[in-house]
Design a protein around this motif. Sequence first.
Motif, mmCIF file in Angstrom:
data_model
loop_
_atom_site.group_PDB
_atom_site.id
_atom_site.type_symbol
_atom_site.label_atom_id
_atom_site.label_comp_id
_atom_site.label_asym_id
_atom_site.label_seq_id
_atom_site.Cartn_x
_atom_site.Cartn_y
_atom_site.Cartn_z
ATOM 1 N N ASP A 1 -57.687 -83.180 4.474
ATOM 2 C CA ASP A 1 -58.542 -84.260 3.984
ATOM 3 C C ASP A 1 -58.007 -84.793 2.667
ATOM 4 O OD1 ASP A 1 -60.208 -83.996 6.128
ATOM 5 O OD2 ASP A 1 -61.822 -82.979 5.035
ATOM 6 N N ALA A 2 -57.639 -83.893 1.765
ATOM 7 C CA ALA A 2 -57.128 -84.313 0.462
ATOM 8 C C ALA A 2 -55.805 -85.055 0.607
ATOM 9 C CB ALA A 2 -56.948 -83.090 -0.434
ATOM 10 N N GLN A 3 -54.960 -84.600 1.527
ATOM 11 C CA GLN A 3 -53.669 -85.255 1.725
ATOM 12 C C GLN A 3 -53.847 -86.630 2.358
ATOM 13 O OE1 GLN A 3 -51.543 -82.554 4.202
ATOM 14 N NE2 GLN A 3 -51.106 -81.109 2.570
ATOM 15 N N LYS A 4 -54.729 -86.770 3.353
ATOM 16 C CA LYS A 4 -54.858 -88.017 4.095
ATOM 17 C C LYS A 4 -55.617 -89.090 3.317
ATOM 18 C CE LYS A 4 -54.190 -86.358 8.717
ATOM 19 N NZ LYS A 4 -54.598 -86.417 10.083
ATOM 20 N N GLN A 5 -56.428 -88.694 2.300
ATOM 21 C CA GLN A 5 -57.150 -89.682 1.527
ATOM 22 C C GLN A 5 -56.208 -90.505 0.667
ATOM 23 O OE1 GLN A 5 -60.186 -87.531 -0.506
ATOM 24 N NE2 GLN A 5 -61.524 -87.413 1.270
ATOM 25 N N THR A 6 -55.075 -89.923 0.266
ATOM 26 C CA THR A 6 -54.124 -90.660 -0.557
ATOM 27 C C THR A 6 -53.193 -91.524 0.283
ATOM 28 O OG1 THR A 6 -52.583 -88.798 -0.509
ATOM 29 C CG2 THR A 6 -54.160 -88.870 -2.334
ATOM 30 N N VAL A 7 -53.084 -91.246 1.573
ATOM 31 C CA VAL A 7 -52.177 -91.975 2.449
ATOM 32 C C VAL A 7 -52.938 -93.126 3.117
ATOM 33 C CG1 VAL A 7 -50.670 -91.770 4.465
ATOM 34 C CG2 VAL A 7 -50.877 -89.875 2.872
ATOM 35 N N THR A 8 -52.282 -94.251 3.314
ATOM 36 C CA THR A 8 -52.920 -95.370 4.000
ATOM 37 C C THR A 8 -53.089 -95.045 5.477
ATOM 38 O OG1 THR A 8 -50.775 -96.396 4.365
ATOM 39 C CG2 THR A 8 -51.977 -97.065 2.387
ATOM 40 N N ARG A 9 -53.884 -95.859 6.174
ATOM 41 C CA ARG A 9 -54.189 -95.609 7.589
ATOM 42 C C ARG A 9 -52.919 -95.665 8.431
ATOM 43 N NH1 ARG A 9 -55.455 -98.645 12.179
ATOM 44 N NH2 ARG A 9 -56.819 -97.516 13.569
ATOM 45 N N ARG A 10 -52.747 -94.665 9.258
ATOM 46 C CA ARG A 10 -51.630 -94.627 10.208
ATOM 47 C C ARG A 10 -52.062 -93.845 11.431
ATOM 48 N NH1 ARG A 10 -47.568 -90.170 7.568
ATOM 49 N NH2 ARG A 10 -49.164 -88.640 7.287
ATOM 50 N N ARG A 11 -51.298 -93.982 12.484
ATOM 51 C CA ARG A 11 -51.635 -93.305 13.732
ATOM 52 C C ARG A 11 -51.407 -91.795 13.592
ATOM 53 N NH1 ARG A 11 -52.988 -96.418 17.758
ATOM 54 N NH2 ARG A 11 -52.242 -98.548 17.816
ATOM 55 N N PRO A 12 -52.244 -90.997 14.261
ATOM 56 C CA PRO A 12 -52.038 -89.542 14.196
ATOM 57 C C PRO A 12 -50.759 -89.146 14.926
ATOM 58 C CG PRO A 12 -53.777 -90.097 15.752
ATOM 59 C CD PRO A 12 -53.381 -91.373 15.067
ATOM 60 N N ARG A 13 -50.091 -88.135 14.402
ATOM 61 C CA ARG A 13 -48.878 -87.642 15.038
ATOM 62 C C ARG A 13 -49.271 -86.670 16.145
ATOM 63 N NH1 ARG A 13 -44.288 -88.701 15.473
ATOM 64 N NH2 ARG A 13 -43.390 -86.686 15.082
ATOM 65 N N VAL A 14 -48.639 -86.833 17.274
ATOM 66 C CA VAL A 14 -48.865 -85.932 18.400
ATOM 67 C C VAL A 14 -47.678 -84.981 18.451
ATOM 68 C CG1 VAL A 14 -49.203 -85.792 20.880
ATOM 69 C CG2 VAL A 14 -50.107 -87.739 19.627
ATOM 70 N N SER A 15 -47.960 -83.740 18.706
ATOM 71 C CA SER A 15 -46.917 -82.716 18.732
ATOM 72 C C SER A 15 -45.807 -83.080 19.718
ATOM 73 C CB SER A 15 -47.531 -81.372 19.126
ATOM 74 O OG SER A 15 -46.519 -80.424 19.368
ATOM 75 N N ASP A 16 -44.580 -82.756 19.345
ATOM 76 C CA ASP A 16 -43.449 -82.982 20.238
ATOM 77 C C ASP A 16 -43.500 -82.037 21.437
ATOM 78 O OD1 ASP A 16 -42.510 -84.966 18.585
ATOM 79 O OD2 ASP A 16 -41.191 -83.612 17.458
ATOM 80 N N LYS A 17 -44.292 -80.971 21.325
ATOM 81 C CA LYS A 17 -44.421 -80.011 22.427
ATOM 82 C C LYS A 17 -45.375 -80.510 23.512
ATOM 83 C CE LYS A 17 -43.594 -75.990 19.511
ATOM 84 N NZ LYS A 17 -44.189 -74.765 18.965
ATOM 85 N N ALA A 18 -46.156 -81.546 23.194
ATOM 86 C CA ALA A 18 -47.120 -82.069 24.172
ATOM 87 C C ALA A 18 -46.379 -82.626 25.389
ATOM 88 C CB ALA A 18 -47.978 -83.166 23.543
ATOM 89 N N VAL A 19 -47.003 -82.468 26.537
ATOM 90 C CA VAL A 19 -46.426 -82.989 27.782
ATOM 91 C C VAL A 19 -46.362 -84.512 27.676
ATOM 92 C CG1 VAL A 19 -46.717 -83.143 30.276
ATOM 93 C CG2 VAL A 19 -47.365 -81.059 29.083
ATOM 94 N N ARG A 20 -45.245 -85.099 28.027
ATOM 95 C CA ARG A 20 -45.075 -86.546 27.928
ATOM 96 C C ARG A 20 -44.703 -87.120 29.286
ATOM 97 N NH1 ARG A 20 -44.831 -88.740 22.830
ATOM 98 N NH2 ARG A 20 -44.948 -87.182 21.203
ATOM 99 N N GLU A 21 -45.197 -88.303 29.528
ATOM 100 C CA GLU A 21 -44.897 -89.027 30.762
ATOM 101 C C GLU A 21 -44.511 -90.437 30.354
ATOM 102 O OE1 GLU A 21 -47.675 -90.965 34.135
ATOM 103 O OE2 GLU A 21 -47.915 -88.817 33.865
ATOM 104 N N ARG A 22 -43.427 -90.949 30.906
ATOM 105 C CA ARG A 22 -42.963 -92.288 30.547
ATOM 106 C C ARG A 22 -43.206 -93.233 31.714
ATOM 107 N NH1 ARG A 22 -39.192 -94.926 27.011
ATOM 108 N NH2 ARG A 22 -38.064 -96.570 28.081
#
Length: 195
Positions: A99-120
């Motif tokens: 929470d403390a880290q994200k309050q100083t950063v502007t709005r951006r999309r959440p990062r999804v883990s590279d380990k997550a299953v991906r479909e293209r």
Amino acid sequence: MSNASQNLPDDPAFLKAMIAALQAENAKMSATLLAHDQLIQTLRLRIAKLKKQVFGKSSEKIEREIQQLELALEDLLIAASENSTRSIDEADEVAASTDAQKQTVTRRRPRVSDKAVRERKELDPGSCCPACGGELRLVGEDVSEILDMIAAQMKVIEVARLKKSCRCCEKMVQLPAPSRPIPGSMAGAGLLAYI
């Protein structure tokens, strides 16, 4: 435990196959837990933000949204506690530090883990120009991500919209992006239904 080890086969190849299957299942469960943790942190941040806005003009709408998000968060915490060895207190500490880290950063999309299953999925406009019928050539692509839930498993669906140009009339051709349940959101229909 010793009784279970006595029932194991002596064939090394079969044992290796069993270990590989268990490792794959463990990796899949770890990716699901990580995605749940990220979703929980996102919901906590959103609830905190809405609680700060509760005294504005439309406070009744915000209070209803906070209640709905808290219910979703409670369900996710229950699911995560059943599958995770981390305690809720540790999750609260991690959320407080982020929470403390994200309050100083502007709005951006959440990062999804590279380990997550991906479909293209590729949206290809074809090989012929719709304007003049000339041959299209690949120029580039726009890639967006949709986070979706499929049978209690998080999967990132990568939608690549190929850009092509006509050699005859030099017109750029690209299919429109698919519609989303919530415009500008990464959440897919399956994930929203699950929440």
